[in-house]
Scaffold this active site. Sequence first.
Site, PDB file in Angstrom:
ATOM      1  N   HIS A 225       0.856  -1.177   0.000  1.00 44.26           N
ATOM      2  CA  HIS A 225       0.000   0.000   0.000  1.00 44.26           C
ATOM      3  C   HIS A 225       0.898   1.234   0.000  1.00 44.26           C
ATOM      4  O   HIS A 225       1.815   1.342   0.816  1.00 44.26           O
ATOM      5  CB  HIS A 225      -0.894  -0.065   1.244  1.00 44.26           C
ATOM      6  CG  HIS A 225      -1.455   1.237   1.703  1.00 44.26           C
ATOM      7  ND1 HIS A 225      -2.242   2.017   0.911  1.00 44.26           N
ATOM      8  CD2 HIS A 225      -1.355   1.880   2.899  1.00 44.26           C
ATOM      9  CE1 HIS A 225      -2.616   3.093   1.599  1.00 44.26           C
ATOM     10  NE2 HIS A 225      -2.082   3.033   2.791  1.00 44.26           N
ATOM     11  N   TYR A 259      -5.851   9.288   1.685  1.00 43.13           N
ATOM     12  CA  TYR A 259      -5.928   9.861   3.032  1.00 43.13           C
ATOM     13  C   TYR A 259      -4.658  10.668   3.305  1.00 43.13           C
ATOM     14  O   TYR A 259      -3.636  10.503   2.633  1.00 43.13           O
ATOM     15  CB  TYR A 259      -6.135   8.778   4.099  1.00 43.13           C
ATOM     16  CG  TYR A 259      -5.012   7.780   4.240  1.00 43.13           C
ATOM     17  CD1 TYR A 259      -3.850   8.080   4.951  1.00 43.13           C
ATOM     18  CD2 TYR A 259      -5.133   6.500   3.691  1.00 43.13           C
ATOM     19  CE1 TYR A 259      -2.830   7.156   5.095  1.00 43.13           C
ATOM     20  CE2 TYR A 259      -4.121   5.556   3.833  1.00 43.13           C
ATOM     21  CZ  TYR A 259      -2.973   5.898   4.536  1.00 43.13           C
ATOM     22  OH  TYR A 259      -1.960   4.975   4.680  1.00 43.13           O
ATOM     23  N   ASP A 550     -28.787 -19.697  16.961  1.00 45.63           N
ATOM     24  CA  ASP A 550     -30.067 -20.389  17.107  1.00 45.63           C
ATOM     25  C   ASP A 550     -30.070 -21.561  16.131  1.00 45.63           C
ATOM     26  O   ASP A 550     -29.551 -21.470  15.019  1.00 45.63           O
ATOM     27  CB  ASP A 550     -31.260 -19.459  16.902  1.00 45.63           C
ATOM     28  CG  ASP A 550     -31.352 -18.864  15.508  1.00 45.63           C
ATOM     29  OD1 ASP A 550     -30.322 -18.836  14.784  1.00 45.63           O
ATOM     30  OD2 ASP A 550     -32.442 -18.414  15.125  1.00 45.63           O
TER      31      ASP A 550
END
Length: 821
Positions: A225, A259, A550
Amino acid sequence: MSTTPRVVIIGAGIVGANLADELTVRGWHDVTVVDQGPLPLTGGSSSHAPGLVFQTNASKTMTEFARYTVEKLRGLDVDGAWCFNQVGGLEVATTPERLTDLYRKRGWATSWGVQAEVVGPEECVRLHPLIDADRVLGGLHVPTDGLAKASRAVVALARRAQARGARFLGSTRVIGVEQAGGRVTGVRTPEGVLPADVVVTCAGFWGRAVGAMVGMEVPLLPLAHQFAWTGQVPDLVGRNDELTEASLPILRHQDQDLYYRERGDTLGIGSYAHRPMPVDLRDLAPDDDVRESSMPSMLPFTEEDFAPVWEQSQLLLPSLRSTKVDIGFNGVFSFTPDGGPLIGESADVRGFWIAEAVWVTHSAGVGRAVAQLLVEGRSEIDLHGCDVHRFEEVQLAPEYVSETSQQNFVEIYDVLHPLQPRTSPRGLRVSPFHARQESLGAVFLEAGGWERPHWYEANAGLVEQLPAEWTPPAREPWAGRFSSPIAAAEAWRTRTAVALYDMTPLKRLEVSGPGALGLLQRLTTGRLDKSVGSVTYTLALDEAGGIRSDLTVARLGEHLFQVGANGNLDHDLLRRAAPADGSVVVRDTTGGTCCIGLWGPRARDLVQRLTSDDFSNEGLKYFRAKRARIGGVPVTAMRLSYVGELGWELYTDADTGQRLWDVLWSAGQDLGVVAAGRAAFNSLRLEKGYRAWGSDMTTEHDPYEAGLGFAVRTQDQGHVGSEAIAGLGADTVTRRLSCLTVDDGHSVVLGSEPVFLDGRPAGYVTSAAFGHTIGRPIAYAWLPASAGVGTAVEIEYFGRRIPATVSAEPLVDPEMARIRG
């Protein structure tokens, strides 16, 4: 003398250091942390991580992890230097679609208790003066986000852990994991064996290699990255001193996969805008020469990949036009098939645990959760979306892990719909009915590798035949993605005629042997010591009474049970709990069998044409099972229905599945039979108030809060979790899973939206759909128990408040006359 287990943690990065800290604070002091790199800068991902902590996530669990990371790191320092700088976070939108999505994210933040606000362009510039106001439409501001200094935090955490007795060994390579009798006994290094009762690998992108030492497949992919530091940015000069380092909010420009973070008078830029770059660990540099600017996890910078990113950065932040890229590198991080962390114990080697694919953002939260699992037996935060055993066998193949992890890298900042399926790989798992479904124009979505029809284009003509009260309103574009009015027609036919549902993807487990009943009675809340042919809806709890799953358990023989489960986590639970004496055998039979849900008021008319077996109400009562033949096909028929209509789940072997579909389809034409998909199914099950584990309830909820107290046997308890829920009941709960109907009759929400009571956030939506039978949208939500039937609430949906009302459930056929007919 300490009697706590001997723990060896492999990896001294931010995750391993957090885990050592969390274990030692809980009294486990015999902890050794070992790393192949030198201390404290080991050369792994933590050593170069940019440290951006954005807390808001669609996942409640991931947000809770990040919140705890903020809380914990804020309280740490190293000789007065900060470990967390709470500068806030700002995500900007440069497209209308992104701005709309920021309102959805603000809703997530509100649901999970994080302060956030969507602000306009002017406020974005006030918060971050480098932004060009003409480029942005708005932003999401989270004041409590900030910068984590991972390398410094590791030092602080290690010091605390060492003060409590832990030891850290650097420059020590792990070359094997010792085991005996199915348990770990130690960690082998060139210097000898470190004895261990528990081994936890926090090795980051090396995790797959460490897992292989015990034969455990760890589904992660190391990917590079890009990250770069600029030279001096004139508009940043004088803003920060050396200690403060940053004062502007961390910034995300997700429309361009970017960013940004400050460091003094320079700016760091991270990019996901480039091609995926898988990393072969064999190509990484050795660990014996680790420096801040050079380490195995920092690969050479590929300038050609960064060039378009630099142009986009200069558009958003014009100040960058007067500087240039100073240094850059391609940093190695771990990615997984679904983007989540990997937490859990090996299925085959007891005591071998992993905590991998964890970024700095979630590091402290994961460290706490794993410590709780080890010391207390459970995490206070639900971990089903992080459990390493959530994946099916086909999803562990290296080819699958590689392709899907790279796809997650590409999509990491994309605006994704909750139902958005993978585009590739597809067709991994198909039911025996697949060819017939394709011929009917099935629109397939994907889950767990399965192709699952959501509706059938062959039913499009039925939309014109819908009675006015069944005609659905138009959906707004976002909610309407991956939906169709055809689902209304399929629901209509299910309620008025008969429909075939492919239930094959639901996990089926065979539990057999003389110890089978005892095992299931111990693990579940229902009374299972009933006659052969009984079917029981029951719950699996953890020791604290939280709902692990469940299950639907059918007793097909004295020592033979079929368990309808939610996924691979249930298989893992049963396998682990099975006695070592061989008295219980647990098999996953899903791939070799198939299931048709045949439901609707004409279902009996259809099936009785094809069999001499008695399918009358007396011949096969509600929640009973029997073996029969339908059109010559041997089936196990179970009288139950998750759409609230008369009918059966019909199970047969995979090789006879297509024949079963064909005979039912042919014989049902004059009865109005249709094939129906998951969209109709989800609507019908919400109308009946049937819960979906993992969405509506998790380990964070007990049976009575979830409205499932009826599934708990009140006498002769003795099951896991029974002590924890003793004395609880519907009248003791302080919160409740509640049924809401939307007042305007047309607004369909998606899930995870905040719910407001008296103008204040009070809960969140779990499941939602348009209720075709009742002609109104439905949402289930966790709310205070005081919000009884008739209470007015509001659901925040993309920034607007939608009035809704707490309604009595079930919304359809509360007398159960249809399903028992």
